[in-house]
Scaffold this motif. Sequence first.
Motif, PDB file in Angstrom:
ATOM      1  N   ALA A   1     -19.374   9.525  28.113  1.00  0.00           N
ATOM      2  CA  ALA A   1     -19.502   8.227  27.446  1.00  0.00           C
ATOM      3  C   ALA A   1     -18.518   8.131  26.287  1.00  0.00           C
ATOM      4  CB  ALA A   1     -20.936   8.043  26.945  1.00  0.00           C
ATOM      5  N   GLU A   2     -18.360   9.242  25.577  1.00  0.00           N
ATOM      6  CA  GLU A   2     -17.453   9.261  24.428  1.00  0.00           C
ATOM      7  C   GLU A   2     -16.009   8.986  24.848  1.00  0.00           C
ATOM      8  OE1 GLU A   2     -21.113  11.659  23.465  1.00  0.00           O
ATOM      9  OE2 GLU A   2     -19.763  11.584  25.188  1.00  0.00           O
ATOM     10  N   HIS A   3     -15.589   9.566  25.989  1.00  0.00           N
ATOM     11  CA  HIS A   3     -14.222   9.310  26.487  1.00  0.00           C
ATOM     12  C   HIS A   3     -14.044   7.843  26.855  1.00  0.00           C
ATOM     13  CE1 HIS A   3     -13.683  13.805  27.542  1.00  0.00           C
ATOM     14  NE2 HIS A   3     -13.009  13.530  26.447  1.00  0.00           N
ATOM     15  N   PHE A   4     -15.059   7.254  27.473  1.00  0.00           N
ATOM     16  CA  PHE A   4     -14.973   5.833  27.828  1.00  0.00           C
ATOM     17  C   PHE A   4     -14.868   4.969  26.567  1.00  0.00           C
ATOM     18  CE2 PHE A   4     -17.131   1.740  28.593  1.00  0.00           C
ATOM     19  CZ  PHE A   4     -16.174   1.175  29.427  1.00  0.00           C
TER      20      PHE A   4
ATOM     21  N   GLY B   1     -24.181  15.156  25.839  1.00  0.00           N
ATOM     22  CA  GLY B   1     -23.756  14.234  24.784  1.00  0.00           C
ATOM     23  C   GLY B   1     -24.486  12.912  24.954  1.00  0.00           C
ATOM     24  N   MET B   2     -23.763  11.814  24.872  1.00  0.00           N
ATOM     25  CA  MET B   2     -24.361  10.484  25.012  1.00  0.00           C
ATOM     26  C   MET B   2     -24.711  10.244  26.484  1.00  0.00           C
ATOM     27  SD  MET B   2     -22.726   6.760  23.991  1.00  0.00           S
ATOM     28  CE  MET B   2     -22.740   7.000  22.230  1.00  0.00           C
ATOM     29  N   THR B   3     -25.957   9.893  26.751  1.00  0.00           N
ATOM     30  CA  THR B   3     -26.394   9.620  28.124  1.00  0.00           C
ATOM     31  C   THR B   3     -25.942   8.223  28.548  1.00  0.00           C
ATOM     32  OG1 THR B   3     -28.491   8.607  27.484  1.00  0.00           O
ATOM     33  CG2 THR B   3     -28.474  11.033  27.768  1.00  0.00           C
TER      34      THR B   3
ATOM     35  N   GLU C   1     -25.558   1.202  23.316  1.00  0.00           N
ATOM     36  CA  GLU C   1     -24.496   1.136  22.316  1.00  0.00           C
ATOM     37  C   GLU C   1     -23.556  -0.046  22.595  1.00  0.00           C
ATOM     38  OE1 GLU C   1     -21.797   1.841  19.188  1.00  0.00           O
ATOM     39  OE2 GLU C   1     -23.901   2.375  19.461  1.00  0.00           O
ATOM     40  N   LEU C   2     -23.220  -0.255  23.848  1.00  0.00           N
ATOM     41  CA  LEU C   2     -22.356  -1.391  24.201  1.00  0.00           C
ATOM     42  C   LEU C   2     -23.060  -2.709  23.889  1.00  0.00           C
ATOM     43  CD1 LEU C   2     -20.885  -0.051  27.552  1.00  0.00           C
ATOM     44  CD2 LEU C   2     -19.638  -0.388  25.394  1.00  0.00           C
ATOM     45  N   MET C   3     -24.347  -2.791  24.193  1.00  0.00           N
ATOM     46  CA  MET C   3     -25.099  -4.018  23.892  1.00  0.00           C
ATOM     47  C   MET C   3     -25.163  -4.230  22.382  1.00  0.00           C
ATOM     48  SD  MET C   3     -27.931  -4.239  26.988  1.00  0.00           S
ATOM     49  CE  MET C   3     -29.258  -4.129  25.901  1.00  0.00           C
ATOM     50  N   ARG C   4     -25.350  -3.149  21.630  1.00  0.00           N
ATOM     51  CA  ARG C   4     -25.384  -3.253  20.167  1.00  0.00           C
ATOM     52  C   ARG C   4     -24.060  -3.807  19.641  1.00  0.00           C
ATOM     53  NH1 ARG C   4     -23.681  -0.929  15.882  1.00  0.00           N
ATOM     54  NH2 ARG C   4     -22.557   0.738  16.914  1.00  0.00           N
TER      55      ARG C   4
END
Length: 123
Positions: free
Chosen positions: A38-41, A61-63, A70-73
């Motif tokens: 997710a972090e790379h994306f 890491g981030m699921t 996070e994207l919605m936030r």
Amino acid sequence: MKFAHPLVSIVDDDESVRESLPDLLKELGFSANAFSSAEHFLASDYLGQTRCLILDVAMPGMTGPELHLELMRRGQRIPTIFITALKDDTVRPRLIEQGAVDCLFKPFTEDALQEALSSALPD
């Protein structure tokens, strides 16, 4: 960078998925990029161009669900299809309730993926 076809980004820590799924997506008429986390994306230049996300549920890491939230936030509402090897009947309804287009259980069929993509990216 412009893409001739809608860009589908795949985020999965499983290398075999990152190698095979982009080929299938290209056969189905999409552009595709794959990320190992997710972090790379989130750090990539493809975030704003991605028209659909295919996210693994369980990653170090981030699921996938954490990335989706996070994207919605951030106000980036990218249609999201989750994929998972976890055979837990509570996962799919919970993810759809949180705004996912679908949740497919690995191994999924080409037809199931195509149906989910049609829901995520209607003509």
